[in-house]
Design an enzyme around this catalytic site. Structure first.
Site, PDB file in Angstrom:
ATOM      1  N   ARG A 149       3.308   0.098   1.505  1.00 61.36           N
ATOM      2  CA  ARG A 149       2.594  -0.771   2.137  1.00 61.36           C
ATOM      3  C   ARG A 149       2.053  -0.219   3.525  1.00 61.36           C
ATOM      4  O   ARG A 149       2.763   0.691   3.970  1.00 61.36           O
ATOM      5  CB  ARG A 149       3.047  -2.061   2.531  1.00 61.36           C
ATOM      6  CG  ARG A 149       3.800  -2.994   1.534  1.00 61.36           C
ATOM      7  CD  ARG A 149       4.579  -4.346   2.117  1.00 61.36           C
ATOM      8  NE  ARG A 149       5.056  -5.094   0.851  1.00 61.36           N
ATOM      9  CZ  ARG A 149       6.381  -4.722   0.614  1.00 61.36           C
ATOM     10  NH1 ARG A 149       7.108  -4.023   1.247  1.00 61.36           N
ATOM     11  NH2 ARG A 149       6.725  -5.787  -0.675  1.00 61.36           N
ATOM     12  N   LYS A 173       9.185  -5.728   4.033  1.00 61.62           N
ATOM     13  CA  LYS A 173       9.077  -7.117   4.705  1.00 61.62           C
ATOM     14  C   LYS A 173      10.483  -7.853   4.771  1.00 61.62           C
ATOM     15  O   LYS A 173      11.631  -7.510   3.846  1.00 61.62           O
ATOM     16  CB  LYS A 173       8.266  -8.033   3.542  1.00 61.62           C
ATOM     17  CG  LYS A 173       6.954  -7.627   3.397  1.00 61.62           C
ATOM     18  CD  LYS A 173       6.136  -8.698   2.226  1.00 61.62           C
ATOM     19  CE  LYS A 173       4.710  -8.576   2.315  1.00 61.62           C
ATOM     20  NZ  LYS A 173       4.036  -9.464   1.330  1.00 61.62           N
ATOM     21  N   HIS A 245      -3.985  -0.565   0.152  1.00 65.41           N
ATOM     22  CA  HIS A 245      -3.187  -0.936  -1.041  1.00 65.41           C
ATOM     23  C   HIS A 245      -3.586  -0.741  -2.287  1.00 65.41           C
ATOM     24  O   HIS A 245      -2.853  -0.707  -3.242  1.00 65.41           O
ATOM     25  CB  HIS A 245      -3.497  -2.661  -0.966  1.00 65.41           C
ATOM     26  CG  HIS A 245      -2.278  -3.572  -1.179  1.00 65.41           C
ATOM     27  ND1 HIS A 245      -1.105  -3.434  -0.078  1.00 65.41           N
ATOM     28  CD2 HIS A 245      -1.888  -4.295  -1.841  1.00 65.41           C
ATOM     29  CE1 HIS A 245      -0.124  -4.031  -0.529  1.00 65.41           C
ATOM     30  NE2 HIS A 245      -0.510  -4.775  -1.945  1.00 65.41           N
ATOM     31  N   ARG A 248      -1.327   1.903  -3.451  1.00 67.41           N
ATOM     32  CA  ARG A 248      -0.008   1.160  -3.905  1.00 67.41           C
ATOM     33  C   ARG A 248      -0.253   0.826  -5.450  1.00 67.41           C
ATOM     34  O   ARG A 248       0.878   0.816  -6.194  1.00 67.41           O
ATOM     35  CB  ARG A 248       0.320   0.058  -2.851  1.00 67.41           C
ATOM     36  CG  ARG A 248       1.526  -0.493  -3.397  1.00 67.41           C
ATOM     37  CD  ARG A 248       1.824  -1.599  -1.877  1.00 67.41           C
ATOM     38  NE  ARG A 248       2.909  -2.884  -2.369  1.00 67.41           N
ATOM     39  CZ  ARG A 248       4.021  -2.597  -2.213  1.00 67.41           C
ATOM     40  NH1 ARG A 248       4.789  -1.757  -1.992  1.00 67.41           N
ATOM     41  NH2 ARG A 248       4.876  -3.652  -2.422  1.00 67.41           N
ATOM     42  N   HIS A 271       9.584  -5.475  -4.139  1.00 70.47           N
ATOM     43  CA  HIS A 271       9.244  -6.773  -4.706  1.00 70.47           C
ATOM     44  C   HIS A 271      10.401  -7.668  -4.607  1.00 70.47           C
ATOM     45  O   HIS A 271      11.324  -7.139  -5.440  1.00 70.47           O
ATOM     46  CB  HIS A 271       8.520  -7.051  -5.878  1.00 70.47           C
ATOM     47  CG  HIS A 271       6.940  -6.402  -5.907  1.00 70.47           C
ATOM     48  ND1 HIS A 271       6.292  -6.120  -6.851  1.00 70.47           N
ATOM     49  CD2 HIS A 271       6.275  -6.352  -4.694  1.00 70.47           C
ATOM     50  CE1 HIS A 271       5.001  -5.612  -6.486  1.00 70.47           C
ATOM     51  NE2 HIS A 271       4.986  -5.907  -5.229  1.00 70.47           N
ATOM     52  N   TYR A 280       1.238  -5.873 -13.278  1.00 67.51           N
ATOM     53  CA  TYR A 280       0.939  -4.406 -13.449  1.00 67.51           C
ATOM     54  C   TYR A 280       1.109  -4.438 -15.114  1.00 67.51           C
ATOM     55  O   TYR A 280       0.591  -3.323 -15.757  1.00 67.51           O
ATOM     56  CB  TYR A 280       1.856  -3.440 -12.863  1.00 67.51           C
ATOM     57  CG  TYR A 280       1.488  -3.394 -11.406  1.00 67.51           C
ATOM     58  CD1 TYR A 280       0.249  -3.086 -10.813  1.00 67.51           C
ATOM     59  CD2 TYR A 280       2.378  -3.809 -10.539  1.00 67.51           C
ATOM     60  CE1 TYR A 280      -0.169  -3.143  -9.720  1.00 67.51           C
ATOM     61  CE2 TYR A 280       2.217  -3.976  -9.077  1.00 67.51           C
ATOM     62  CZ  TYR A 280       1.092  -3.360  -8.814  1.00 67.51           C
ATOM     63  OH  TYR A 280       0.770  -3.536  -7.385  1.00 67.51           O
TER      64      TYR A 280
END
Length: 299
Positions: A149, A173, A245, A248, A271, A280
């Site tokens: 990120r 995160k 992004h 990514r 994630h 994806y």
């Protein structure tokens, strides 16, 4: 007690208990403020503990009439729901007025990606004669090599590079740490930047630990990374709207197209849920379909 009091308490909870990033905390707080401002606008003099479900539904109807996107509406619902769950958890309310509120249904939008050729074009457009050229090359190589990120890229520390193992230590995160592999090409450009450019810089106090720095020797901003990529795209006449992004997304897509395990990609992207990574697989199916159309004798 006022709305400001409850919002401040909610903000502290998000920061200390949930360990959310400053951007996420600000987004949640802003969503709750929207509800407060709406109630002021409608002259409803009520406290957060007195809000009913019809007050929230009226707000949603109001923002829908303003033609706000479904994604923005859904985010606002999410923030408001988090606020009232917090009040319920703290015992400030007995019933959650947002419990039966549903967010707008969202279609799954496939992210834009770059082909390997397009990535090479962008990298080739970097002016390596300038000191920041080597830095920019190292940053973009890292974005594509490890699927970071933008916040993780600008937060990379000098000691984040585990040279002996070929990994980066990433704090993502919620301050969750993960190890992400990094390719030889990206490492090569990081070392070139570190050993030929960064080592000669006058670094601002407090910024010594950050790997990528601006010309004034301070940590880079998110906006700066967006600007660098936007200018590179313009320089090669690329019509796609791309951002950090996009690298990514391209990282994940190319891995899955190459046969990588979905769980491994989930781990590398950081994630929490596999369902986030599964988007994806749709790109992968399109790729496989095209392979059949291009190469199968019956197609």
């Amino acid at each position: 007690m006022s709305w400001n009091f409850y919002i401040q308490q909610f903000k502290s909870y998000l920061q200390l208990e949930r360990s959310l990033s400053p951007n996420s905390v600000e987004a949640y707080v802003q969503d709750v403020r929207r509800l407060s401002q709406f109630l002021d606008l409608k002259k409803r003099d009520i406290q957060p503990t007195e809000v009913a479900d019809h007050d929230i539904r009226d707000l949603l109807e109001f923002i829908h009439e303003m033609e706000m996107s479904a994604y923005s509406q859904a985010r606002i619902v999410s923030g408001i729901k988090a606020f009232f769950k917090y009040l319920l958890f703290e015992g400030d309310i007995d019933k959650d007025p947002s419990e039966l509120i549903e967010a707008p249904k969202l279609g799954r939008k496939l992210p834009d990606t770059l082909s390997f050729h397009e990535i090479e074009q962008l990298l080739g457009a970097i002016d390596m004669s300038k000191p920041e050229g080597q830095r920019n090359r190292a940053m973009l190589e890292t974005l594509y090599s490890s699927g970071l990120r933008v916040s993780e890229l600008i937060g990379l520390k000098m000691n984040s590079i585990l040279e002996d193992h070929g990994f980066l230590r990433i704090v993502g995160k919620g301050n969750k740490e993960r190890l992400v592999p990094i390719g030889r090409e990206a490492l090569k450009h990081i070392y070139l930047y570190r050993d030929t450019i960064r080592c000669h810089m006058d670094i601002k106090p407090g910024h010594e630990g950050f790997l990528f720095l601006n010309r004034r020797g301070a940590q880079l901003t998110r906006v700066m990374i967006f600007t660098i990529i936007k200018n590179l795209a313009l320089s090669i006449g690329m019509t796609k709207k791309i951002s950090p992004h996009t690298f990514r997304h391209s990282f994940a897509t190319h891995l899955i197209e190459g046969g990588a395990d979905l769980r491994a990609v989930q781990e590398m992207l950081g994630h929490e849920s596999i369902t986030t990574t599964e988007i994806y697989t749709h790109l992968d199916r399109d790729y496989l379909k095209q392979v059949i159309l291009d190469h199968h004798p019956r197609s």
